[in-house]
Design an enzyme around this catalytic site. Structure first.
Site, mmCIF file in Angstrom:
data_model
loop_
_atom_site.group_PDB
_atom_site.id
_atom_site.type_symbol
_atom_site.label_atom_id
_atom_site.label_comp_id
_atom_site.label_asym_id
_atom_site.label_seq_id
_atom_site.Cartn_x
_atom_site.Cartn_y
_atom_site.Cartn_z
ATOM 1 N N MET A 39 -0.002 1.193 4.876
ATOM 2 C CA MET A 39 -0.859 1.543 6.001
ATOM 3 C C MET A 39 -1.846 0.427 6.284
ATOM 4 S SD MET A 39 -2.154 5.456 5.472
ATOM 5 C CE MET A 39 -3.674 5.057 6.347
ATOM 6 N N SER A 49 0.857 -1.186 0.000
ATOM 7 C CA SER A 49 0.000 0.000 0.000
ATOM 8 C C SER A 49 0.894 1.237 0.000
ATOM 9 C CB SER A 49 -0.946 -0.024 1.212
ATOM 10 O OG SER A 49 -1.864 1.044 1.160
ATOM 11 N N THR A 50 0.867 2.043 1.051
ATOM 12 C CA THR A 50 1.664 3.266 1.093
ATOM 13 C C THR A 50 3.148 2.958 0.905
ATOM 14 O OG1 THR A 50 0.072 4.155 2.664
ATOM 15 C CG2 THR A 50 2.161 5.324 2.444
ATOM 16 N N ASP A 65 -4.378 -4.746 6.134
ATOM 17 C CA ASP A 65 -4.832 -5.640 5.076
ATOM 18 C C ASP A 65 -3.742 -6.662 4.769
ATOM 19 O OD1 ASP A 65 -6.527 -6.636 3.085
ATOM 20 O OD2 ASP A 65 -5.645 -5.336 1.551
ATOM 21 N N HIS A 85 -2.746 -1.195 -3.228
ATOM 22 C CA HIS A 85 -3.898 -0.323 -3.025
ATOM 23 C C HIS A 85 -3.771 0.914 -3.891
ATOM 24 C CE1 HIS A 85 -4.305 -2.209 1.261
ATOM 25 N NE2 HIS A 85 -4.773 -2.997 0.317
#
Length: 416
Positions: free
Chosen positions: A346, A226-227, A349, A253
């Site tokens: 972040m 993600s991030t 998940d 993401h």
């Protein structure tokens, strides 16, 4: 620069070292807002200042002014538009990093193919993350809600700032502009159910690492991020010196359009063939499949003829695509013959499915805290005791190649 949302009164507040909220001392995140649109600047100021732990300390209308304001104001974080006169956002990010500025920079991007490409340019130049500008919203209130709902959690995670019961910092006490911000880590979890003989522990102290993984041959690699993920994926995919003997499936993401641009860029980095996944794709060795934005990537078929199924079932962990959905689906088709990798990001998940993967006999790798932009997703996996190795980003590609090296006889998609 996007749709005008109407006039938003500019909010001005004095800079304060801390804000009292109940019995807690909230040390605000000091943000510099950079955008050439007066309306967007005011929208961002109002959205950010609606939060008790965020304070806008200045604004700038282009990248050149942002360089001056960053030096003068020493913010904790910067929001940066991409297309601006004098100096665009990508150039400004590159120059800030060249000058040693290490505070998080979040790009403010349009949800277009051009915006996606420019955003990936900014991430490659050193930006920390991005949010998309609100579009097709019916009111100013909705626009404010969308901006605050997406941007503020990212600022908190990237800065690693929150509420804490400490005395107020001395007035004027600021970290050096070039100093690296505190990395965001997951909090110490409550004791977790036993997994492989180990219990969940605080990732701040002693990350839990499982004993050596079972030696099931690997039929596929599943990767979640993600991030900070686009650059981490670039390092991993670019670090594969030869095509893997098995397919790799990636959930990053990102919204639609962005994932297509990401796949195009990753495809240029190494010997692997990288594509944005399409419904019905049959998994093939040496190929990397990136889940498209707003679709869960699932697998169907058999272990030797696995194919991709894209769905728009409800978000999981507030995410679509979701790492948990991808990994659980892969487990249902490939069983223990999986290598899971969770990179920077972040949230949590992927943590639940990682536990299921190692319980089934698969192998799990997590990126370490020092090289993660946000140690949320990999930290959650480590905290739960659901990983066999915690590795710096630069050695993840080698670890994947090593684990897959003996899997030639266990190919999918009909390859020999």
């Amino acid at each position: 620069m996007g749709r005008a949302w109407g006039c938003v009164p500019r909010v001005r507040r004095p800079v304060r070292p801390g804000r009292e909220v109940g019995r807690r001392c909230v040390v605000p995140i000091r943000v510099l807002v950079v955008d050439d649109s007066v309306v967007i600047r005011r929208l961002l100021v109002q959205a950010l200042e609606s939060e008790t732990d965020v304070e806008v300390v200045g604004t700038a209308s282009d990248g050149a002014r942002a360089l001056l304001k960053a030096e003068q104001l020493r913010p904790d974080a910067i929001t940066m538009d991409i297309e601006m006169p004098e100096m665009d956002g990508v150039t400004a990010v590159r120059e800030l990093r060249r000058r040693g500025v290490r505070v998080p920079i979040v790009m403010f991007s349009t949800l277009t193919a051009r915006g996606a490409s420019s955003t990936l340019d900014a991430l490659a130049a050193g930006a920390s993350d991005y949010v998309t500008k609100p579009s097709n919203v019916g009111s100013l209130a909705e626009a404010l809600s969308r901006v605050a709902g997406e941007l503020v959690p990212k600022l908190r995670a990237l800065v690693g700032r929150g509420t804490r019961p400490t005395a107020l910092a001395p007035a004027g006490a600021r970290p050096a502009l070039g100093a690296a911000p505190a990395r965001a880590t997951v909090p110490a979890p409550a004791p977790a159910p036993a997994l492989g003989g180990l219990r969940g522990v605080s990732v701040r102290r002693t990350p839990a690492v499982l004993p050596p993984a079972p030696t099931h041959p690997v039929r596929a690699v599943v990767v979640g991020s993600s991030t900070g993920g686009p650059e981490a994926l670039s390092r991993v995919v670019g670090g594969l010196r030869r095509p893997l003997p098995v397919p790799m499936i990636v959930t990053q993401h990102m919204p639609p359009l962005f994932t297509a641009q990401l796949a195009l860029r990753l495809d240029r980095l190494g010997p692997s063939t990288v594509v944005e996944a399409s419904d019905g794709d049959v998994l093939r060795p040496g190929h990397v499949y990136v889940a498209p934005g707003d679709f869960h990537l699932e697998l169907a078929g058999t272990a030797t003829a696995a194919r991709i199924v894209l769905t728009q079932s409800p978000p999981v962990n507030f995410c679509r695509p979701s790492v948990d959905v991808m990994v659980r689906s892969a487990l249902s088709v490939l069983g223990p013959h999986l290598l899971g990798v969770v990179l920077t990001g972040m949230g949590q998940d992927g943590a639940a499915a990682a536990a299921e993967l190692v319980e089934a006999g698969g192998t799990m790798i997590s990126q370490d805290e020092a090289t993660s932009v946000v140690w949320g997703m990999p930290g959650a996996v480590a905290a739960a005791g659901s990983t066999h190795r915690i590795l710096p980003l630069d050695v993840v590609a080698d670890a994947i190649m090593s684990r897959c090296a003996d899997s030639g006889a266990f190919t999918v998609g009909g390859a020999s």
